[in-house]
Write an enzyme that holds these catalytic residues in place. Structure first.
Site, PDB file in Angstrom:
ATOM      1  N   ARG A  70      -6.950  -6.918  -0.514  1.00  0.00           N
ATOM      2  CA  ARG A  70      -7.011  -5.417  -0.469  1.00  0.00           C
ATOM      3  C   ARG A  70      -7.238  -5.470  -1.902  1.00  0.00           C
ATOM      4  O   ARG A  70      -6.114  -5.661  -3.191  1.00  0.00           O
ATOM      5  CB  ARG A  70      -5.756  -5.233  -0.602  1.00  0.00           C
ATOM      6  CG  ARG A  70      -5.356  -3.141   0.029  1.00  0.00           C
ATOM      7  CD  ARG A  70      -4.844  -2.680   0.340  1.00  0.00           C
ATOM      8  NE  ARG A  70      -3.959  -1.777  -0.801  1.00  0.00           N
ATOM      9  CZ  ARG A  70      -2.991  -1.127  -0.896  1.00  0.00           C
ATOM     10  NH1 ARG A  70      -2.787  -0.879   0.722  1.00  0.00           N
ATOM     11  NH2 ARG A  70      -2.520  -0.784  -2.251  1.00  0.00           N
ATOM     12  N   GLU A  90      -9.146   1.162   5.164  1.00  0.00           N
ATOM     13  CA  GLU A  90      -6.943   2.251   5.294  1.00  0.00           C
ATOM     14  C   GLU A  90      -7.106   3.241   5.606  1.00  0.00           C
ATOM     15  O   GLU A  90      -7.266   4.008   4.487  1.00  0.00           O
ATOM     16  CB  GLU A  90      -6.490   1.050   5.195  1.00  0.00           C
ATOM     17  CG  GLU A  90      -4.851   1.186   5.436  1.00  0.00           C
ATOM     18  CD  GLU A  90      -3.813  -0.021   4.869  1.00  0.00           C
ATOM     19  OE1 GLU A  90      -4.662  -0.204   4.363  1.00  0.00           O
ATOM     20  OE2 GLU A  90      -2.794   1.026   4.491  1.00  0.00           O
ATOM     21  N   ARG A 115      -2.204  -0.626  12.829  1.00  0.00           N
ATOM     22  CA  ARG A 115      -1.518  -1.077  11.598  1.00  0.00           C
ATOM     23  C   ARG A 115       0.115  -0.557  11.991  1.00  0.00           C
ATOM     24  O   ARG A 115       0.793  -0.574  10.591  1.00  0.00           O
ATOM     25  CB  ARG A 115      -2.255  -0.160  10.258  1.00  0.00           C
ATOM     26  CG  ARG A 115      -3.521  -0.511  10.083  1.00  0.00           C
ATOM     27  CD  ARG A 115      -3.525   0.204   8.588  1.00  0.00           C
ATOM     28  NE  ARG A 115      -2.624  -1.789   7.887  1.00  0.00           N
ATOM     29  CZ  ARG A 115      -2.057  -0.970   6.418  1.00  0.00           C
ATOM     30  NH1 ARG A 115      -0.983   0.182   7.385  1.00  0.00           N
ATOM     31  NH2 ARG A 115      -1.259  -1.200   5.887  1.00  0.00           N
ATOM     32  N   GLU A 129       0.422   3.288   9.743  1.00  0.00           N
ATOM     33  CA  GLU A 129       1.306   2.769   8.995  1.00  0.00           C
ATOM     34  C   GLU A 129       2.417   4.271   9.196  1.00  0.00           C
ATOM     35  O   GLU A 129       3.304   3.960   8.986  1.00  0.00           O
ATOM     36  CB  GLU A 129       0.917   2.293   7.843  1.00  0.00           C
ATOM     37  CG  GLU A 129       0.865   3.304   6.696  1.00  0.00           C
ATOM     38  CD  GLU A 129      -0.072   2.976   5.391  1.00  0.00           C
ATOM     39  OE1 GLU A 129      -0.151   1.940   4.948  1.00  0.00           O
ATOM     40  OE2 GLU A 129       1.333   3.253   3.839  1.00  0.00           O
ATOM     41  N   HIS A 179      -2.072  -7.364  -2.241  1.00  0.00           N
ATOM     42  CA  HIS A 179      -2.836  -6.604  -2.647  1.00  0.00           C
ATOM     43  C   HIS A 179      -2.984  -7.006  -4.860  1.00  0.00           C
ATOM     44  O   HIS A 179      -2.643  -7.024  -4.850  1.00  0.00           O
ATOM     45  CB  HIS A 179      -1.848  -5.104  -2.999  1.00  0.00           C
ATOM     46  CG  HIS A 179      -2.204  -4.615  -2.124  1.00  0.00           C
ATOM     47  ND1 HIS A 179       0.154  -3.479  -2.317  1.00  0.00           N
ATOM     48  CD2 HIS A 179      -1.650  -4.881  -0.870  1.00  0.00           C
ATOM     49  CE1 HIS A 179       0.077  -3.415  -1.088  1.00  0.00           C
ATOM     50  NE2 HIS A 179      -0.953  -3.662   0.357  1.00  0.00           N
ATOM     51  N   TRP A 189      -0.245  12.556  -0.627  1.00  0.00           N
ATOM     52  CA  TRP A 189       0.321  11.421  -1.197  1.00  0.00           C
ATOM     53  C   TRP A 189      -0.385   9.790  -0.360  1.00  0.00           C
ATOM     54  O   TRP A 189      -0.072   9.448   0.627  1.00  0.00           O
ATOM     55  CB  TRP A 189       1.823  11.078  -1.579  1.00  0.00           C
ATOM     56  CG  TRP A 189       2.366   9.822  -2.092  1.00  0.00           C
ATOM     57  CD1 TRP A 189       1.003   9.838  -3.697  1.00  0.00           C
ATOM     58  CD2 TRP A 189       2.224   8.660  -1.811  1.00  0.00           C
ATOM     59  NE1 TRP A 189       1.591   8.450  -3.800  1.00  0.00           N
ATOM     60  CE2 TRP A 189       2.429   7.541  -2.820  1.00  0.00           C
ATOM     61  CE3 TRP A 189       2.855   8.654  -0.250  1.00  0.00           C
ATOM     62  CZ2 TRP A 189       2.319   6.720  -3.058  1.00  0.00           C
ATOM     63  CZ3 TRP A 189       3.472   7.168  -0.573  1.00  0.00           C
ATOM     64  CH2 TRP A 189       3.411   5.877  -1.643  1.00  0.00           C
ATOM     65  N   TYR A 199      -2.258   5.872  -6.295  1.00  0.00           N
ATOM     66  CA  TYR A 199      -1.911   5.574  -5.097  1.00  0.00           C
ATOM     67  C   TYR A 199      -2.005   3.777  -5.664  1.00  0.00           C
ATOM     68  O   TYR A 199      -3.575   3.591  -5.683  1.00  0.00           O
ATOM     69  CB  TYR A 199      -1.928   5.584  -3.630  1.00  0.00           C
ATOM     70  CG  TYR A 199      -1.706   5.064  -2.719  1.00  0.00           C
ATOM     71  CD1 TYR A 199      -0.542   4.310  -2.572  1.00  0.00           C
ATOM     72  CD2 TYR A 199      -2.842   4.132  -1.982  1.00  0.00           C
ATOM     73  CE1 TYR A 199       0.414   3.594  -1.914  1.00  0.00           C
ATOM     74  CE2 TYR A 199      -2.123   2.823  -1.171  1.00  0.00           C
ATOM     75  CZ  TYR A 199      -1.339   2.895  -1.039  1.00  0.00           C
ATOM     76  OH  TYR A 199      -0.684   1.219  -0.155  1.00  0.00           O
ATOM     77  N   HIS A 205      -4.992   5.908   1.798  1.00  0.00           N
ATOM     78  CA  HIS A 205      -4.416   6.226   1.919  1.00  0.00           C
ATOM     79  C   HIS A 205      -4.204   8.054   1.804  1.00  0.00           C
ATOM     80  O   HIS A 205      -3.656   8.909   1.840  1.00  0.00           O
ATOM     81  CB  HIS A 205      -3.167   6.614   0.891  1.00  0.00           C
ATOM     82  CG  HIS A 205      -1.668   5.912   0.354  1.00  0.00           C
ATOM     83  ND1 HIS A 205      -0.775   6.969   0.281  1.00  0.00           N
ATOM     84  CD2 HIS A 205      -1.205   4.741   0.668  1.00  0.00           C
ATOM     85  CE1 HIS A 205      -0.055   6.165   0.123  1.00  0.00           C
ATOM     86  NE2 HIS A 205      -0.319   5.304   0.881  1.00  0.00           N
ATOM     87  N   ASP A 218      -7.251   0.777   1.269  1.00  0.00           N
ATOM     88  CA  ASP A 218      -6.956   1.571   1.632  1.00  0.00           C
ATOM     89  C   ASP A 218      -6.823   3.532   0.603  1.00  0.00           C
ATOM     90  O   ASP A 218      -6.706   3.237   0.007  1.00  0.00           O
ATOM     91  CB  ASP A 218      -4.925   1.428   1.112  1.00  0.00           C
ATOM     92  CG  ASP A 218      -4.131   2.528   2.252  1.00  0.00           C
ATOM     93  OD1 ASP A 218      -4.783   3.390   2.421  1.00  0.00           O
ATOM     94  OD2 ASP A 218      -2.743   2.329   1.854  1.00  0.00           O
ATOM     95  N   GLU A 266      -0.625  -7.598   7.291  1.00  0.00           N
ATOM     96  CA  GLU A 266      -0.980  -7.588   5.105  1.00  0.00           C
ATOM     97  C   GLU A 266       1.247  -7.387   4.550  1.00  0.00           C
ATOM     98  O   GLU A 266       1.574  -7.972   4.920  1.00  0.00           O
ATOM     99  CB  GLU A 266      -0.049  -5.759   5.186  1.00  0.00           C
ATOM    100  CG  GLU A 266       0.163  -5.012   3.916  1.00  0.00           C
ATOM    101  CD  GLU A 266       0.150  -3.717   3.815  1.00  0.00           C
ATOM    102  OE1 GLU A 266       0.653  -2.309   4.564  1.00  0.00           O
ATOM    103  OE2 GLU A 266      -0.010  -3.186   2.340  1.00  0.00           O
ATOM    104  N   HIS A 316       1.147  -3.010   9.069  1.00  0.00           N
ATOM    105  CA  HIS A 316       2.076  -2.953   7.618  1.00  0.00           C
ATOM    106  C   HIS A 316       3.078  -3.467   6.957  1.00  0.00           C
ATOM    107  O   HIS A 316       4.115  -4.125   8.138  1.00  0.00           O
ATOM    108  CB  HIS A 316       2.473  -1.232   7.537  1.00  0.00           C
ATOM    109  CG  HIS A 316       3.172  -0.751   6.960  1.00  0.00           C
ATOM    110  ND1 HIS A 316       4.047   0.250   6.769  1.00  0.00           N
ATOM    111  CD2 HIS A 316       2.261  -0.102   5.374  1.00  0.00           C
ATOM    112  CE1 HIS A 316       3.304   0.550   5.499  1.00  0.00           C
ATOM    113  NE2 HIS A 316       2.852   0.293   4.787  1.00  0.00           N
TER     114      HIS A 316
HETATM  115  O1  KDG Z   1       6.750   3.479   1.930  1.00  0.00           O
HETATM  116  C1  KDG Z   1       5.233   3.938   1.462  1.00  0.00           C
HETATM  117  C2  KDG Z   1       4.228   2.456   1.884  1.00  0.00           C
HETATM  118  O2  KDG Z   1       4.524   1.553   2.387  1.00  0.00           O
HETATM  119  C3  KDG Z   1       2.907   2.650   1.984  1.00  0.00           C
HETATM  120  O3  KDG Z   1       2.401   3.345   0.841  1.00  0.00           O
HETATM  121  C4  KDG Z   1       2.202   1.537   1.352  1.00  0.00           C
HETATM  122  O4  KDG Z   1      -0.099   2.314   2.101  1.00  0.00           O
HETATM  123  C5  KDG Z   1       0.767   0.930   2.500  1.00  0.00           C
HETATM  124  C6  KDG Z   1       0.315  -0.005   2.341  1.00  0.00           C
HETATM  125  O5  KDG Z   1      -0.940  -0.177   2.772  1.00  0.00           O
HETATM  126  O6  KDG Z   1       1.190  -0.914   2.353  1.00  0.00           O
HETATM  127 MG    MG Z   2      -1.437   1.861   3.711  1.00  0.00          MG
END
Ligand code: KDG
Ligand code: MG
Length: 405
Positions: free
Chosen positions: A147, A239, A286, A265, A122, A405, A159, A215, A213, A342, A315
């Site tokens: 990422r 993602e 994932r 995830e 990341h 979120w 995020y 999210h 990502d 990841e 994940h």
């Molecule tokens: O607990 C939530 C996280 O694991 C998540 O928000 C992390 O999106 C995430 C990722 O791709 O690792």
């Molecule tokens: Mg994610």
């Protein structure tokens, strides 16, 4: 061989983890991760109050039967808490089987299909210089896929963006009595992100695999636009573009963009992704061992995905413990349709609480040759870090409306 004891260990070395330790009558132990970020105690109670009494006296080698017994026997199937509890038992039993066999888990899963497991890291920044530094630091550590997350002008903390160059850490779980609240504006995000990728490509070249990502924050039409806008920058994957419960949402996205799509995830069973996979609406699935019923169930999901040309992308953030990371790396090494893994590095104290055989070198993860999962827990050290209440953030639109979120 029989299961003599099973203990739930909740520890918080910087963040909360729930771990199941299963012990057989001849003293072999197995570990399973039961961590659901922000809801850890619910899984701990599910295990302690309802599952552990069912395990005592069972044959630990009957992994599939135990899985079916806990899944079908509960009647209330699926859901993150149930599936994480089943996962913890399942992974602990695979660990025991590997230890009894004297083999690393990947050998029981069919043996190595590759030399190592490609991992992505990341990188993030509040502006381009900070993001470039973050990418550069990860490349220096040896990562070969990155990422990219960026702050959005006009929005506060969002995020995926770490706390600055000094540590680069991103930890969403907020310790305190109430969740942190963040503010979101999809239009501002959609305006900003393509330019970020343009600059990253200019700076780091065409070769480096880049991921992003979203999210679960976009509508299908917004996600389709983002996918199209990012096509010139050749993403490895985009993602979680839309809310994951709505499997049909990705149909529209797919019709409009050739940017590869990944999701999963928050899925906890094969039924969450079965349509996505069969209709080839995604390129990567994932799910992780802890959130999707352990190695037994995750292997089933990856098996279905293989039939349809969908690859794995488990994940692996810091809220999955080293026990789940080890399970992932063993499975990744063995399956034919591995995509990428990841990898967010745990803080050193987490690695001390959970010493492990898997290691990262030159862009790849390797499970190591210890028998079973190759992870242990230092229970004395774990006991020094008791549970601390922590929540994932809540997201709101600029007018205050609660949002994804
Ligand atoms: O607990 C939530 C996280 O694991 C998540 O928000 C992390 O999106 C995430 C990722 O791709 O690792
Ligand atoms: Mg994610």
């Amino acid at each position: 061989m029989k299961i003599r004891d099973a203990q739930v260990i909740v520890t918080s070395p910087g963040r909360n983890f729930a771990t199941l330790k299963v012990t057989t009558d001849d003293g072999v132990t197995g570990l399973g991760d039961a961590t659901v970020n922000g809801r850890e105690l619910a899984v701990a109670s599910y295990l302690r109050d309802h599952v552990v009494p069912l395990l005592i006296g069972r044959d630990p080698h009957r992994i599939e039967d135990t899985w079916q017994f806990l899944y079908k026997g509960a009647y209330w199937r699926r859901g993150p808490v149930t599936m994480a509890a089943i996962a913890a038992v399942d992974v602990a039993l695979w660990d025991i089987k590997g230890k009894v066999a004297g083999l690393p888990l990947y050998q029981l899963l069919g043996g190595a299909s590759r030399d190592g497991v490609l991992a992505y890291c990341h990188a993030s920044g509040k502006d381009m210089p900070e993001l470039f530094d973050s990418v550069q630091r990860h490349l220096a550590l040896g990562y070969r896929a990155v990422r990219i997350q960026s702050a959005v002008p006009g929005l506060g903390k969002i995020y995926g963006v770490g706390d600055g160059v000094a540590s680069g850490r991103y930890e969403p779980a907020f310790r305190g009595p109430l969740p942190a609240e963040e503010t979101w504006d999809s239009r501002a995000y959609l305006r900003h992100i393509p330019g970020v990728f343009e600059k990253v490509r200019e700076r780091f070249g065409a070769e480096l695999p880049l991921l992003h990502d979203a999210h679960h924050r976009l509508t299908p039409v917004e996600a389709a636009r983002l996918g199209k806008d990012l096509e010139p920058y050749d993403l490895f994957w985009l993602e979680d573009v839309t809310p994951a419960e709505d499997q049909d949402a990705l149909r529209l996205v797919r019709q409009h963009t050739t940017t590869p799509l990944a999701i999963g995830e928050v899925f906890n069973s094969i039924w969450d992704c079965e349509r996505l996979i069969r209709a080839r609406l995604i390129d990567y699935i994932r799910t992780s061992a802890v959130h999707a019923g352990g190695i037994t169930h995750l292997r089933r999901i990856f098996g279905l995905a293989e039939l349809y040309g969908v690859k794995s992308g488990s994940h692996g953030p810091t809220d999955v413990s080293p026990v789940t990371m080890a399970a992932a790396v063993h499975l990744d090494l063995a399956i034919p349709n591995f995509g990428i893994q990841e990898h967010m590095r745990h803080e050193p104290i987490v690695d001390e609480v959970f010493p492990h055989a898997y290691r990262f070198a030159d862009g790849y993860l390797h499970p190591g040759e210890a028998s079973g999962l190759g992870v242990s827990i230092d229970e004395e050290l774990a006991a020094r870090y008791p549970y601390e209440r922590a929540y994932l953030p809540v997201n709101r639109l600029t007018d205050g409306t609660a949002f994804d979120w």
